[in-house]
Design an enzyme around this catalytic site. Structure first.
Site, mmCIF file in Angstrom:
data_model
loop_
_atom_site.group_PDB
_atom_site.id
_atom_site.type_symbol
_atom_site.label_atom_id
_atom_site.label_comp_id
_atom_site.label_asym_id
_atom_site.label_seq_id
_atom_site.Cartn_x
_atom_site.Cartn_y
_atom_site.Cartn_z
ATOM 1 N N LYS A 36 0.792 -1.170 -0.123
ATOM 2 C CA LYS A 36 0.089 -0.117 0.115
ATOM 3 C C LYS A 36 0.869 1.417 0.243
ATOM 4 O O LYS A 36 0.681 2.148 -0.670
ATOM 5 C CB LYS A 36 -0.948 -0.021 1.154
ATOM 6 C CG LYS A 36 -2.123 -1.201 1.070
ATOM 7 C CD LYS A 36 -2.852 -1.525 2.073
ATOM 8 C CE LYS A 36 -3.587 -2.647 1.959
ATOM 9 N NZ LYS A 36 -4.374 -3.001 3.157
ATOM 10 N N GLN A 80 -5.002 -1.771 9.318
ATOM 11 C CA GLN A 80 -4.878 -3.234 8.550
ATOM 12 C C GLN A 80 -5.357 -4.593 9.337
ATOM 13 O O GLN A 80 -5.085 -4.483 10.594
ATOM 14 C CB GLN A 80 -3.246 -3.359 8.429
ATOM 15 C CG GLN A 80 -2.835 -4.755 7.635
ATOM 16 C CD GLN A 80 -3.418 -4.903 6.270
ATOM 17 O OE1 GLN A 80 -3.419 -3.775 5.521
ATOM 18 N NE2 GLN A 80 -3.984 -5.923 5.692
ATOM 19 N N ASP A 103 -11.241 2.088 3.590
ATOM 20 C CA ASP A 103 -11.617 0.533 3.341
ATOM 21 C C ASP A 103 -13.239 0.423 3.007
ATOM 22 O O ASP A 103 -13.705 -0.404 2.561
ATOM 23 C CB ASP A 103 -11.440 -0.020 4.703
ATOM 24 C CG ASP A 103 -10.329 -0.827 4.383
ATOM 25 O OD1 ASP A 103 -9.784 -1.055 3.064
ATOM 26 O OD2 ASP A 103 -9.413 -1.225 5.300
#
Ligand code: NAP
Length: 271
Positions: A36, A80, A103
């Site tokens: 990322k 995460q 997200d």
């Protein structure tokens, strides 16, 4: 995307900023976080990875999220997953401001997605968004087709099904209690597989000419990365198929970059 982001400092005074939080040292999570950060570098998104130790308390993590929510220079926050077991994933997801939820997992973003037509400010989860993007890129017609999604997780299966429905496919959602799975999958013009079981879908389960999207990230008997689809037996029957690695994974990261830009633009264009 990089060309678009390059225009932002002149237009808005700065580039978008994504902060990724990694709690603990899970090797797979470390790889995802590194990928990322690399993608942010390529696109020109400012990025920070906050590494917190595995014994970080839930209170400490929530306090960090709260600080980032209030920080005007941060446009996107991503924790995460999975987080260590002593921390509530639900509380973490709910703690992230919905405007910074790159997200797209916050309940308000989920609710917006499940409204009849998602509104434009709603953040759509990266992996299912990427699945649709891949179908479009391959020129697969979605409207009017039979689509089957195997898996009903909040992060992949359910949103993928809703996105297909929004594109006027006729959608079936299958799961571990589906009794006639192969019969269902053989009806699919479009098959999205997100179950987490190595090479589970085999050629005999797939209709000739189907478009097959393999979301799985599994390990085969030799420990090599593979998908939920047995590529060797399915590829000859499919009209298009995504490989693992190199299919849904990179497109997911691409959609994360897009979501970060969306959160940034929502903010600066409102200001
Ligand atoms: P998950 O939360 O574990 O959900 C798995 C789903 O598969 C569940 O709905 C489960 O059914 C269903 N399932 C399990 N075994 C089945 C079977 N034998 N037959 C039919 N359905 C079955 O997994 P997830 O988070 O959605 O992830 C799925 C896979 O995608 C994993 O390999 C994951 O690593 C990968 N993934 C990849 C990306 C990427 O960027 N490439 C992103 C996210 C996830 P029940 O609901 O009945 O239990």
């Amino acid at each position: 995307m990089a060309e678009q982001v390059a225009t932002f400092p002149a237009k808005y005074g700065r580039a978008p900023q994504l902060t990724v939080i990694l709690v603990g040292e899970d090797p797979a999570s470390q790889t995802y976080v590194r990928n990322k950060a690399k993608a942010c570098e390529v696109v020109g998104i400012d990025n920070t990875t906050l590494r917190m130790s595995a014994d970080t308390t839930e209170e400490e993590l929530l306090a960090t999220i709260d600080r980032l929510n209030k920080d005007e220079s941060v446009d996107g926050i991503l924790v995460q997953l999975p987080v260590p077991k002593h921390i509530s994933e639900v509380k973490v997801i709910e703690a992230i401001a919905k405007e910074k939820d790159v997200d797209g997992f916050h309940p308000l973003n989920t609710a917006a997605l499940w409204q009849k037509k998602p509104n434009s400010s709603c953040v759509v989860p990266c992996t299912p968004k990427g699945c649709i993007r891949l179908l479009d890129a391959a020129g697969v017609e979605i409207a009017g087709k039979n689509a089957v999604v195997i898996g009903r997780s909040q992060i992949v299966g359910l949103p993928a099904a809703k996105l297909l429905l929004d594109r006027n496919a006729t959608v079936s959602i299958c799961h571990s209690r589906t009794s006639n799975l192969a019969e269902m999958t053989r009806q699919a013009d479009i098959l999205i597989v997100a179950i987490g079981k190595a090479k589970f879908v085999t050629g005999d389960m797939v209709k000739e000419g189907a478009a097959v999207i393999d979301v799985g990230m599994d390990r085969d008997e030799n420990g090599a990365l593979c998908g939920d689809v047995d590529f060797a037996s399915v590829e000859p029957k499919a009209s298009v198929i995504t490989p693992v690695p190199g299919g849904v994974g990179p497109m997911t990261i691409c959609c994360l970059m897009e979501n970060t830009i969306q959160c940034f633009l929502n903010k600066v264009q409102k200001a």
